[in-house]
Design a protein around this motif. Structure first.
Motif, mmCIF file in Angstrom:
data_model
loop_
_atom_site.group_PDB
_atom_site.id
_atom_site.type_symbol
_atom_site.label_atom_id
_atom_site.label_comp_id
_atom_site.label_asym_id
_atom_site.label_seq_id
_atom_site.Cartn_x
_atom_site.Cartn_y
_atom_site.Cartn_z
ATOM 1 N N SER A 136 0.821 -1.219 0.000
ATOM 2 C CA SER A 136 0.000 0.000 0.000
ATOM 3 C C SER A 136 0.852 1.265 0.000
ATOM 4 N N ARG A 137 1.944 1.263 0.741
ATOM 5 C CA ARG A 137 2.805 2.453 0.777
ATOM 6 C C ARG A 137 3.437 2.698 -0.595
ATOM 7 N N GLY B 131 -1.364 -0.072 6.079
ATOM 8 C CA GLY B 131 -2.447 0.450 5.257
ATOM 9 C C GLY B 131 -2.708 1.920 5.475
ATOM 10 N N PHE B 132 -3.484 2.461 4.556
ATOM 11 C CA PHE B 132 -3.808 3.886 4.537
ATOM 12 C C PHE B 132 -5.273 4.055 4.169
ATOM 13 N N GLU B 133 -5.808 5.229 4.498
ATOM 14 C CA GLU B 133 -7.101 5.657 3.983
ATOM 15 C C GLU B 133 -6.889 6.961 3.226
ATOM 16 N N GLY C 77 -2.168 0.468 -9.135
ATOM 17 C CA GLY C 77 -2.076 -0.762 -8.370
ATOM 18 C C GLY C 77 -1.969 -2.027 -9.182
ATOM 19 N N GLN C 78 -2.271 -1.971 -10.471
ATOM 20 C CA GLN C 78 -2.259 -3.193 -11.262
ATOM 21 C C GLN C 78 -0.894 -3.889 -11.295
ATOM 22 N N PRO C 79 0.207 -3.163 -11.488
ATOM 23 C CA PRO C 79 1.507 -3.863 -11.459
ATOM 24 C C PRO C 79 1.840 -4.484 -10.109
#
Length: 783
Positions: free
Chosen positions: A555-556, A605-607, A626-628
């Motif tokens: 996520s980061r 994680g993040f929001e 995010g796909q890769p």
């Protein structure tokens, strides 16, 4: 504003208010409401948050003169609605369409007045000899950026009638400003029934005119009736196919016939409390009660269906809309007054040509109709009308219904799945096509996932006493919270029971943002502020801030690629746990966003928070970047697996107003020693000795058998705790549960049994463990 439409039985009578002579209208923030006020009638304008102003625009010269004479001596001209129209966002376009529909062709030339929040509540009473006036009432406001704290609020309009025509009954909720109008109306006077035909695709709205009135409903296949065959709505087929006692808007919304073929779809429901296909009231029911010759719905149905050649019956199984029944654990059926308020309705869509019959139940010998039978009204809408699925929610029992809304990301999530559930007034995905809960879970644990958490309630708490209010309301020590930091806390009432939990963002010295689950929390905070005399504003900003959770080990890396932050703000790659930053999407000219290092999965994680107008743009940027990295969408079913493994609590499961923070497993939010100042519930919490506190623990079953919230835990014959949440854990390979235990049986390693089939006939052994199941040192979430 409805044009005249055909009404079966003649003119539409003015019968609104047979048991109630008023109706409350809600004006959402940044919206307008058309109102006709007749002689002797009145309205009261209320700002629930005591912050939102009201602007009034009369729609003709006579109305302008009449309203001007009724306003306070000092009143400002309406101007905020023009400022809203000058914006380029969705709220400006929506308001412009509303004004056009209500007859305001040129808003720049419209003349009106503004009642500021200090002048509300305000009552406007039209004299008995006056002619009707028409006006628009507006709750205007500017769009709120993520780092601002002034959101447009809603207004409530209490309209008191002498009598009101049925054309004032609410129309079905729509996502569009172009409200479809009925093509036909059928009025059902109290203690009677009416038969009517509808074509395939047409919509049927059944409205309770005065509130607390039942309406039995039957549908027949019209073509079959013409052939002399009775193919009718069937209770057993409907329950079996839907897997629920009564269909509801969403996946389980179909009513079927005895051939197990869909006849109707339930699309909207403002009540949610109906009987599940018991008989419509019968002559025998009244005779057995000693009321011989009492008219019944069954007799009225037989009379209404006679022209169609339908054979009479002694009892008709029907959908008993608005009939409030309860099934006891022993199987006994009980009943009480209906939950429906004046104007409540259900909306259905016909799947084929139907013969329908609706009653206004005549039962006046028990609470079934609130002891006073009243009228039912039916509206038919054309097949080309469009209405979204929606369920009503109410924060307080008597307020107007709030219909389920899509979030800012619904256009994207709905392209990936049809599996949605209602949560806190919004539609949220449960799982995604082509993924499924297990794959979504694994993506979050191993890579990265994105989910829509927009239903979380957001409240802006600002003013000189903002810190003092929150120090009084929250269990945490708010004075220790730095600007840019976030803290998780409980809110309790005087008994120590939890009202809510949530996260508090310190946006400035006296500016906070409280993120929680229950919309009532905002009302409670305002009441507490008024009681204590604090100078503070508590304003809901939920409709101005929607948010995505981006969770997982990658996520980061994902967000660092797409979020730009100015030099004065912390970049995403350096953001500490339970802190937030403000930046922009893609670069200094991108849309403004707030990013917090928070989540509900137990993973890094993040929001990401944005204005709803930019929701689709934010989703697309995250999805593409995010796909890769193997990004997957995340639904609520997978989230439940993740949060249980992480030992995170959920309202209605781990806590309720009868559960204190200790029993909910969040005793760490109650710093009785380090927080010397008083807070609501402190005295009650301090009375609970540590040795007497119930404890939230984990339980690992020896098997993968399913267990559920509410199942009891036993030591031998005797119950010692309860299951609060449970799931099959991919991490452990067994069924795991969050359980609340008596302290004597809460030690890790204790062997207990989950009891099912009355707790005695089926036992599932397991072992008590410490929480969390996943990442006990919380290394991953802190990484």
């Amino acid at each position: 504003m409805n044009p005249t439409v055909p009404v079966d039985g003649g003119e539409i009578p003015a019968v609104w208010g047979l048991t109630s002579q008023h109706r409350t209208h809600r004006i959402p923030g940044q919206s307008a409401h058309w109102l006709s006020l007749r002689s002797g009638e009145s309205i009261e304008i209320v700002s629930p948050d005591a912050i939102q102003c009201c602007e009034l625009l009369p729609l003709d010269d006579y109305s302008r003169d009449q309203v001007a004479a009724l306003l306070p001596d000092v009143v400002e001209p309406a101007s905020l609605y023009r400022a809203q129209l000058a914006q380029s966002g969705a709220s400006a376009k929506r308001l412009h369409r509303q004004l056009e529909r209500f007859g305001v062709a040129d808003p720049a030339l419209a003349q009106g007045w503004q009642l500021d929040a200090g002048q509300l509540p305000f009552s406007l009473v039209l004299p008995p000899d006056a002619s009707p006036v028409t006006l628009l009432l507006l709750a205007p406001g500017l769009d709120m950026a993520v780092d601002q704290h002034v959101a447009s609020g809603e207004l409530l309009i209490e309209h008191r009638y002498r009598s009101a025509p049925l054309t004032d009954l609410p129309l079905p909720a729509t996502d569009s400003d172009d409200q479809p109008l009925p093509i036909r109306e059928i009025h059902v006077p109290h203690s009677s029934a009416r038969a009517y035909e509808v074509k395939a695709g047409e919509w049927i709205q059944v409205s309770d005119v005065a509130g607390k009135q039942c309406s039995d409903f039957i549908a027949f296949d019209l073509d079959a009736i013409k052939r002399g065959d009775e193919i009718v709505l069937d209770s057993t087929a409907t329950r079996t196919l839907a897997g629920v006692a009564l269909p509801q808007p969403g996946l389980y919304s179909r009513f079927a016939d005895q051939n197990m073929v869909t006849m109707l779809e339930l699309v909207q429901d403002t009540v949610g409390r109906h009987d599940s296909f018991l008989f419509a009231c019968t002559s025998k029911y009244y005779e057995d009660a000693g009321y011989f010759g009492h008219i019944s719905c069954t007799a009225n149905f037989n009379r209404a269906l006679k022209p169609y050649g339908v054979r009479p019956r002694a009892g008709w199984p029907a959908i008993n809309f608005f009939f409030n029944t309860q099934a006891q654990p022993c199987g006994t059926i009980g009943m009480d007054e209906p939950w429906s308020r004046p104007g409540d309705y259900v909306l259905m869509r016909a799947s084929r040509d139907l013969l329908c019959v609706s009653s206004a139940c005549p039962d006046d010998i028990d609470p079934a109709n609130g002891w006073c039978p009243t009228d039912i009204h039916i509206r038919i809408f054309a097949a080309d009308a469009e209405f979204p699925r929606a369920i009503a929610t109410r924060t307080t029992p008597l307020e107007p219904a709030r219909m389920t809304k899509p979030t800012a990301f619904h256009s994207r999530t709905s392209a990936l799945t049809r599996h949605f559930t209602e949560y806190r007034g919004y539609w949220v995905p449960t799982e995604f096509d082509g993924f499924g809960a297990r794959a979504e879970y694994l993506s979050c644990r191993e890579r990265v996932a994105v989910m829509d958490l927009s239903p979380l309630r957001k409240f802006e708490v600002t003013g000189p006493d903002a810190e003092a209010l929150l120090q009084k309301a929250l269990t945490r020590n708010v004075r220790r919270l730095a600007i840019g930091a976030v803290v998780y806390s409980a809110i309790c009432h005087e008994t120590g029971g939890m009202i809510d939990d949530g996260t508090l963002f310190r946006m400035g010295e006296q500016a906070f943002r409280w993120i929680c689950g229950d919309p009532y929390t905002g009302i409670w905070l305002r009441e507490l502020a008024a009681r204590e005399g604090y100078r503070v504003r508590v304003q809901e900003s939920t409709d101005q801030l929607h948010n995505l959770a981006v969770q997982g080990p990658q996520s980061r890396a994902l967000l660092s690629k797409i979020i730009w932050t100015p030099e004065a703000h912390t970049p995403v790659e350096s953001l500490a746990w339970f802190h937030f930053t403000v930046g922009r999407l893609g670069g200094p000219q991108g849309i403004p966003v707030m990013v917090s290092r928070t989540g509900y999965t137990g993973e890094l994680g993040f929001e990401v928070w944005c204005h709803p107008d930019q929701g689709a743009e934010l989703w697309d940027a995250i999805w593409q970047a995010g796909q890769p990295l193997g990004l997957a969408p995340l639904g609520f079913d997978a989230l439940d697996m993740l949060r249980i493994e992480a030992g995170l609590i959920f309202a209605g499961y781990e806590f309720c107003p009868e559960t204190d923070p200790y029993a909910a497993g969040i005793g760490f939010t109650v710093p009785l020693k380090s927080k010397e100042e008083d807070f609501v519930g402190r005295t009650a919490l301090a009375r609970i000795p540590a040795s007497d506190r119930e404890r939230l623990m984990g339980l690992v079953l020896d098997s993968e058998d399913l267990i559920s919230h509410g199942d009891q835990l036993f030591n031998g014959r005797f119950p010692v705790g309860v299951v609060t949440s449970a799931t099959r854990s991919p991490l452990i390979g067994k069924t795991i549960a969050l359980v609340r235990l008596m302290p004597e049986f809460a030690e890790p390693g204790t062997r207990l049994e989950v009891g099912q089939l009355d707790g005695q006939q089926k036992r599932l052994p397991g072992q008590v463990v410490a929480l969390p199941f996943h990442d006990p040192e919380r290394i991953r979430v802190r990484s």
